[in-house]
Design a protein around this motif. Structure first.
Motif, PDB file in Angstrom:
ATOM      1  N   ARG A 115      33.137  25.192  37.515  1.00  0.00           N
ATOM      2  CA  ARG A 115      32.139  24.139  37.632  1.00  0.00           C
ATOM      3  C   ARG A 115      32.149  23.290  36.371  1.00  0.00           C
ATOM      4  O   ARG A 115      31.116  22.990  35.773  1.00  0.00           O
ATOM      5  CB  ARG A 115      30.748  24.720  37.888  1.00  0.00           C
ATOM      6  N   ASP A 116      33.353  22.880  35.925  1.00  0.00           N
ATOM      7  CA  ASP A 116      33.496  22.114  34.698  1.00  0.00           C
ATOM      8  C   ASP A 116      32.668  20.842  34.723  1.00  0.00           C
ATOM      9  O   ASP A 116      32.099  20.436  33.720  1.00  0.00           O
ATOM     10  CB  ASP A 116      34.972  21.748  34.482  1.00  0.00           C
ATOM     11  N   ALA A 140      32.269  11.954  26.579  1.00  0.00           N
ATOM     12  CA  ALA A 140      31.926  13.245  27.167  1.00  0.00           C
ATOM     13  C   ALA A 140      33.054  14.243  26.969  1.00  0.00           C
ATOM     14  O   ALA A 140      34.225  13.866  26.823  1.00  0.00           O
ATOM     15  CB  ALA A 140      31.616  13.096  28.659  1.00  0.00           C
ATOM     16  N   SER A 141      32.697  15.514  27.005  1.00  0.00           N
ATOM     17  CA  SER A 141      33.659  16.605  26.872  1.00  0.00           C
ATOM     18  C   SER A 141      33.459  17.560  28.037  1.00  0.00           C
ATOM     19  O   SER A 141      32.327  17.924  28.371  1.00  0.00           O
ATOM     20  CB  SER A 141      33.442  17.334  25.542  1.00  0.00           C
ATOM     21  N   ILE A 142      34.566  17.949  28.674  1.00  0.00           N
ATOM     22  CA  ILE A 142      34.532  18.879  29.804  1.00  0.00           C
ATOM     23  C   ILE A 142      35.609  19.940  29.594  1.00  0.00           C
ATOM     24  O   ILE A 142      36.717  19.627  29.189  1.00  0.00           O
ATOM     25  CB  ILE A 142      34.815  18.163  31.145  1.00  0.00           C
ATOM     26  N   GLY A 143      35.298  21.188  29.895  1.00  0.00           N
ATOM     27  CA  GLY A 143      36.286  22.250  29.832  1.00  0.00           C
ATOM     28  C   GLY A 143      36.427  22.859  28.448  1.00  0.00           C
ATOM     29  O   GLY A 143      35.790  22.430  27.481  1.00  0.00           O
ATOM     30  N   GLU A 144      37.303  23.856  28.367  1.00  0.00           N
ATOM     31  CA  GLU A 144      37.541  24.565  27.116  1.00  0.00           C
ATOM     32  C   GLU A 144      39.031  24.730  26.890  1.00  0.00           C
ATOM     33  O   GLU A 144      39.800  24.866  27.848  1.00  0.00           O
ATOM     34  CB  GLU A 144      36.869  25.937  27.150  1.00  0.00           C
ATOM     35  N   ALA A 179      36.725  12.527  40.826  1.00  0.00           N
ATOM     36  CA  ALA A 179      36.287  13.924  40.680  1.00  0.00           C
ATOM     37  C   ALA A 179      37.457  14.888  40.500  1.00  0.00           C
ATOM     38  O   ALA A 179      37.422  15.785  39.648  1.00  0.00           O
ATOM     39  CB  ALA A 179      35.440  14.336  41.891  1.00  0.00           C
ATOM     40  N   HIS A 180      38.520  14.723  41.287  1.00  0.00           N
ATOM     41  CA  HIS A 180      39.657  15.651  41.183  1.00  0.00           C
ATOM     42  C   HIS A 180      40.432  15.447  39.884  1.00  0.00           C
ATOM     43  O   HIS A 180      41.081  16.370  39.393  1.00  0.00           O
ATOM     44  CB  HIS A 180      40.582  15.498  42.392  1.00  0.00           C
ATOM     45  N   TRP A 181      40.372  14.243  39.318  1.00  0.00           N
ATOM     46  CA  TRP A 181      41.003  14.004  38.018  1.00  0.00           C
ATOM     47  C   TRP A 181      40.326  14.859  36.948  1.00  0.00           C
ATOM     48  O   TRP A 181      40.997  15.457  36.107  1.00  0.00           O
ATOM     49  CB  TRP A 181      40.915  12.528  37.638  1.00  0.00           C
ATOM     50  N   LEU A 182      39.000  14.903  36.978  1.00  0.00           N
ATOM     51  CA  LEU A 182      38.284  15.684  35.971  1.00  0.00           C
ATOM     52  C   LEU A 182      38.617  17.161  36.084  1.00  0.00           C
ATOM     53  O   LEU A 182      38.917  17.821  35.081  1.00  0.00           O
ATOM     54  CB  LEU A 182      36.773  15.474  36.120  1.00  0.00           C
ATOM     55  N   GLY A 183      38.558  17.689  37.317  1.00  0.00           N
ATOM     56  CA  GLY A 183      38.864  19.100  37.502  1.00  0.00           C
ATOM     57  C   GLY A 183      40.291  19.448  37.128  1.00  0.00           C
ATOM     58  O   GLY A 183      40.551  20.472  36.488  1.00  0.00           O
ATOM     59  N   GLY A 184      41.239  18.592  37.514  1.00  0.00           N
ATOM     60  CA  GLY A 184      42.644  18.868  37.240  1.00  0.00           C
ATOM     61  C   GLY A 184      43.004  18.747  35.777  1.00  0.00           C
ATOM     62  O   GLY A 184      43.721  19.598  35.225  1.00  0.00           O
ATOM     63  N   LEU A 185      42.499  17.718  35.113  1.00  0.00           N
ATOM     64  CA  LEU A 185      42.852  17.490  33.704  1.00  0.00           C
ATOM     65  C   LEU A 185      42.110  18.435  32.765  1.00  0.00           C
ATOM     66  O   LEU A 185      42.586  18.695  31.652  1.00  0.00           O
ATOM     67  CB  LEU A 185      42.560  16.040  33.324  1.00  0.00           C
ATOM     68  N   ALA A 186      40.939  18.934  33.191  1.00  0.00           N
ATOM     69  CA  ALA A 186      40.161  19.842  32.340  1.00  0.00           C
ATOM     70  C   ALA A 186      40.526  21.302  32.576  1.00  0.00           C
ATOM     71  O   ALA A 186      39.899  22.194  32.014  1.00  0.00           O
ATOM     72  CB  ALA A 186      38.665  19.627  32.590  1.00  0.00           C
ATOM     73  N   ARG A 187      41.530  21.546  33.392  1.00  0.00           N
ATOM     74  CA  ARG A 187      41.956  22.914  33.678  1.00  0.00           C
ATOM     75  C   ARG A 187      42.669  23.491  32.457  1.00  0.00           C
ATOM     76  O   ARG A 187      43.709  23.014  32.037  1.00  0.00           O
ATOM     77  CB  ARG A 187      42.884  22.892  34.895  1.00  0.00           C
ATOM     78  N   ARG A 243      41.924  23.263  29.423  1.00  0.00           N
ATOM     79  CA  ARG A 243      41.885  22.432  28.218  1.00  0.00           C
ATOM     80  C   ARG A 243      40.545  21.720  28.141  1.00  0.00           C
ATOM     81  O   ARG A 243      39.771  21.714  29.090  1.00  0.00           O
ATOM     82  CB  ARG A 243      43.046  21.431  28.194  1.00  0.00           C
ATOM     83  N   ARG A 244      40.289  21.119  26.994  1.00  0.00           N
ATOM     84  CA  ARG A 244      39.054  20.340  26.809  1.00  0.00           C
ATOM     85  C   ARG A 244      39.385  18.858  26.971  1.00  0.00           C
ATOM     86  O   ARG A 244      40.144  18.301  26.178  1.00  0.00           O
ATOM     87  CB  ARG A 244      38.454  20.613  25.431  1.00  0.00           C
ATOM     88  N   LEU A 245      38.855  18.255  28.003  1.00  0.00           N
ATOM     89  CA  LEU A 245      39.101  16.843  28.288  1.00  0.00           C
ATOM     90  C   LEU A 245      37.991  16.006  27.666  1.00  0.00           C
ATOM     91  O   LEU A 245      36.814  16.204  27.962  1.00  0.00           O
ATOM     92  CB  LEU A 245      39.150  16.610  29.801  1.00  0.00           C
ATOM     93  N   ILE A 246      38.371  15.077  26.803  1.00  0.00           N
ATOM     94  CA  ILE A 246      37.420  14.146  26.197  1.00  0.00           C
ATOM     95  C   ILE A 246      37.707  12.762  26.754  1.00  0.00           C
ATOM     96  O   ILE A 246      38.856  12.314  26.753  1.00  0.00           O
ATOM     97  CB  ILE A 246      37.532  14.118  24.656  1.00  0.00           C
ATOM     98  N   ARG A 247      36.695  12.100  27.273  1.00  0.00           N
ATOM     99  CA  ARG A 247      36.861  10.758  27.801  1.00  0.00           C
ATOM    100  C   ARG A 247      35.630   9.935  27.459  1.00  0.00           C
ATOM    101  O   ARG A 247      34.609  10.498  27.050  1.00  0.00           O
ATOM    102  CB  ARG A 247      37.097  10.800  29.314  1.00  0.00           C
TER     103      ARG A 247
END
Length: 410
Positions: A129-130, A150-154, A178-186, A188-192
């Motif tokens: 639930r990133d 924003a930062s999502i994931g670890e 939505a799928h971009w956020l889930g896929g790119l934050a898998r 890793r920590r995605l900052i956008r």
């Protein structure tokens, strides 16, 4: 029966109390979206037509399909679903919608927990639930413009340069992103971040130039405390990423460009005919955005998602309208047309991965070829798609993520 409680995953819908619960805690849902969800649950054995939903939820009140789209998006958000994943509510093209999650119906007397006892483990959440755990912060550019990031994931960081159009909060539920956020934050920590004039960043700004966009990226880098990191640029965000990598080679370890270009349409026009076509394209866009003409906006959406459905185009249009003002939309398009990093791209010093849809209808594949020829340590991968923004349901999306994962792991 309408008086039942329906349980699915971590959720419970109590139709007697007209309330949705998640792990025993009440979830606030706008009444019409809740009624839409209830109707789909009760009639889960079939596809419910749009007309029936409009009649049941809004009654005699006349509303457009846009109201239905908004309520549907709200209902999906409430139950952790998205228009791209559709694990709970499935869109059946040209027919309607159907509730498809595994469900248990219980009697009206069945209690719904409103909390858990100390030491008790709440029900497990299915899948990551990133998007729910993102943190939004604000920083200020040199000219005082407030920029939201924003930062999502670890895990190790991946910074994504801003592009048309973004909204850090709404991106979590739109099938466009939505799928971009889930896929790119898998893993890793995605900052956008939202670029100036857009999303949660300031809309009224003193400057609106390409250099301002590059400076804003650096402002986010400093605010997020990033030292050395891989950088992703999508569409015109690719040019911003190229310029940043040239100005700050000590910061960018690897560069990923997706659907990117080195020269805007007016700059790359080779003759009078192409210049006239570029000018006409901008004039039509200017009129369409200023007047918010739905016919133009749908055509504009279809350029980004030519393989999308009419519903996809409606979602994209609704999302754009919430991300910026009509006047700023025009300013963005005018600036995009003038972008030119072709004279500095050869100075990118880090390894670069260029991903591009083979039949991209918004940005021609010739621009990907040009970037690959200009950037010394680059590799080009063409994906089998016509979409400028890849969707979750096409094979190219999985390939896109696999190439990025492998490239960043090297």
């Amino acid at each position: 029966m309408d008086g039942d409680t329906y349980r699915f995953g971590e959720y419970a819908l109590d139709t007697t109390r007209h309330q949705l619960y998640r792990t025993g805690e009440s979830v606030h849902v706008e009444p019409r979206a809740l009624e839409l969800l209830r109707h789909l649950v009760v009639h889960r054995d079939r596809v419910v037509p749009k007309g029936e939903l409009l009649d049941e939820v809004w009654g005699d009140r006349f509303v457009s399909e846009a109201a239905l789209t908004t309520a549907l998006r709200t209902a999906r958000l409430a139950v952790g679903d998205t228009g791209s994943e559709q694990r709970v509510i499935r869109t059946v093209h040209r027919r309607g919608y159907q509730f498809v999650a595994a469900l248990t119906a219980m009697g009206a007397e069945a209690p719904v927990r409103t909390g858990h006892r100390s030491g008790e483990t709440p029900p497990a959440v299915d899948g990551p639930r990133d998007a729910d755990s993102q943190t939004i912060r604000f920083c200020r550019a040199g000219d005082g413009t407030r920029i939201a990031y924003a930062s999502i994931g670890e895990g190790p960081p991946l910074l994504k340069a801003a592009n048309w159009m973004t909204h850090l909060d709404l991106e979590r539920t739109t099938p466009v992103w939505a799928h971009w956020l889930g896929g790119l934050a898998r893993n890793r920590r995605l900052i956008r971040y939202d670029e100036r004039g857009c999303g949660l960043s300031d809309w009224a700004v003193p400057g609106f130039t390409f250099d301002d966009w590059v400076d804003d990226l650096h402002t986010v880098v400093e605010a997020a405390g990033l030292d050395r990191f891989p950088l992703l640029g999508v569409s015109q965000g690719g040019a911003v990423a190229v310029a940043y990598a040239v100005r700050h080679p000590e910061r960018v370890s690897r560069l990923v460009l997706a659907g990117a270009y080195s020269r805007g349409r007016q700059v790359r026009a080779r003759d009078e005919t192409e210049r006239a076509e570029a000018a006409l394209d901008l004039d039509v866009a200017r009129v369409g955005w200023i007047h918010q003409d739905p016919r133009f906006l749908k055509v504009f959406a279809s350029q980004f998602l030519p393989e999308g459905t009419p519903e996809d185009w409606d979602e994209f249009t609704a999302f754009q309208r919430q991300t910026t003002s009509p006047s700023n939309g025009v300013r963005f398009l005018e600036e995009f047309a003038q972008i030119d990093v072709s004279d500095i791209a050869h100075r990118v010093a880090c390894p670069t991965l260029i991903l591009h849809s083979r039949d991209d209808e918004r940005v021609p594949v010739s621009q990907a070829n040009e970037l690959a020829a200009l950037i010394p340590d680059s590799r080009l991968v063409l994906l089998q798609s016509r979409n400028h923004l890849l969707t979750a349901v096409e094979p190219a999306w999985g390939e896109f993520l696999s190439h990025i994962d492998a490239f960043l792991a090297e």
